[in-house]
Design a protein around this motif. Structure first.
Motif, PDB file in Angstrom:
ATOM      1  N   GLN A 116       0.812  -1.218   0.000  1.00  0.00           N
ATOM      2  CA  GLN A 116       0.000   0.000   0.000  1.00  0.00           C
ATOM      3  C   GLN A 116       0.844   1.266   0.000  1.00  0.00           C
ATOM      4  O   GLN A 116       0.329   2.355  -0.241  1.00  0.00           O
ATOM      5  CB  GLN A 116      -0.936   0.016   1.217  1.00  0.00           C
ATOM      6  N   GLY A 117       2.127   1.113   0.267  1.00  0.00           N
ATOM      7  CA  GLY A 117       3.038   2.249   0.258  1.00  0.00           C
ATOM      8  C   GLY A 117       3.255   2.845   1.634  1.00  0.00           C
ATOM      9  O   GLY A 117       2.409   2.745   2.521  1.00  0.00           O
ATOM     10  N   THR A 118       4.409   3.465   1.800  1.00  0.00           N
ATOM     11  CA  THR A 118       4.735   4.166   3.041  1.00  0.00           C
ATOM     12  C   THR A 118       5.389   5.497   2.676  1.00  0.00           C
ATOM     13  O   THR A 118       6.241   5.557   1.782  1.00  0.00           O
ATOM     14  CB  THR A 118       5.647   3.316   3.955  1.00  0.00           C
ATOM     15  N   GLN A 119       4.966   6.560   3.350  1.00  0.00           N
ATOM     16  CA  GLN A 119       5.430   7.910   3.012  1.00  0.00           C
ATOM     17  C   GLN A 119       6.801   8.176   3.621  1.00  0.00           C
ATOM     18  O   GLN A 119       7.015   7.957   4.819  1.00  0.00           O
ATOM     19  CB  GLN A 119       4.435   8.952   3.520  1.00  0.00           C
ATOM     20  N   VAL A 120       7.697   8.681   2.807  1.00  0.00           N
ATOM     21  CA  VAL A 120       9.005   9.150   3.266  1.00  0.00           C
ATOM     22  C   VAL A 120       9.101  10.628   2.912  1.00  0.00           C
ATOM     23  O   VAL A 120       8.939  11.006   1.747  1.00  0.00           O
ATOM     24  CB  VAL A 120      10.147   8.372   2.606  1.00  0.00           C
ATOM     25  N   THR A 121       9.341  11.453   3.915  1.00  0.00           N
ATOM     26  CA  THR A 121       9.474  12.891   3.708  1.00  0.00           C
ATOM     27  C   THR A 121      10.818  13.344   4.256  1.00  0.00           C
ATOM     28  O   THR A 121      11.120  13.105   5.425  1.00  0.00           O
ATOM     29  CB  THR A 121       8.339  13.665   4.389  1.00  0.00           C
TER      30      THR A 121
END
Length: 124
Positions: A116-121
């Motif tokens: 589902q994806g994971t956010q990297v900022t």
């Protein structure tokens, strides 16, 4: 059928590190070459890294080579992406993917299962 769940994303300052994990269901994880892709806002999904079924073979896109390391633990049904020296341009949603085949690929269309994806900022 493989289900993939990513974790480990977050907010980090430029120069920092994160380790992403992708846990897979099923007993045949070791039969799948795996890949990591990312998608930034307004951009197409792009290849980041891939790893062979045994873990002995790896491949990286040029912009992350020397900074990111892909690895897998077939006993734990998990693939990892260690990201060091992060830059603001690494900001994206990161996805892991599994391919039903013998070899890994840099093309997202070649992968059959996605997390589902994971956010990297990465802040500057």
């Amino acid at each position: 059928q493989v289900q993939l769940v990513e974790s480990g994303g977050g907010l980090v300052q430029a120069g920092g590190s994160l380790r992403l994990s992708c846990a897979a269901s099923g007993r045949t994880f070791s039969s799948y070459p795996m890949g990591w892709f990312r998608q930034a806002p307004g951009k197409e999904r792009e290849f980041v890294a891939a790893i062979s079924r045994s873990g002995e073979g790896t491949f990286y896109t040029g912009s992350v080579k020397g900074r990111f390391t892909i690895s897998r633990d077939n006993a734990k049904n998990t693939v990892y992406l260690q990201m060091n020296s992060l830059k603001p341009e690494d900001t994206a949603v990161y996805y892991c993917a599994a391919r039903s085949g013998s070899y890994y690929s840099i093309n997202s269309a070649d992968y059959d299962y996605w997390g589902q994806g994971t956010q990297v900022t990465v802040s500057s």
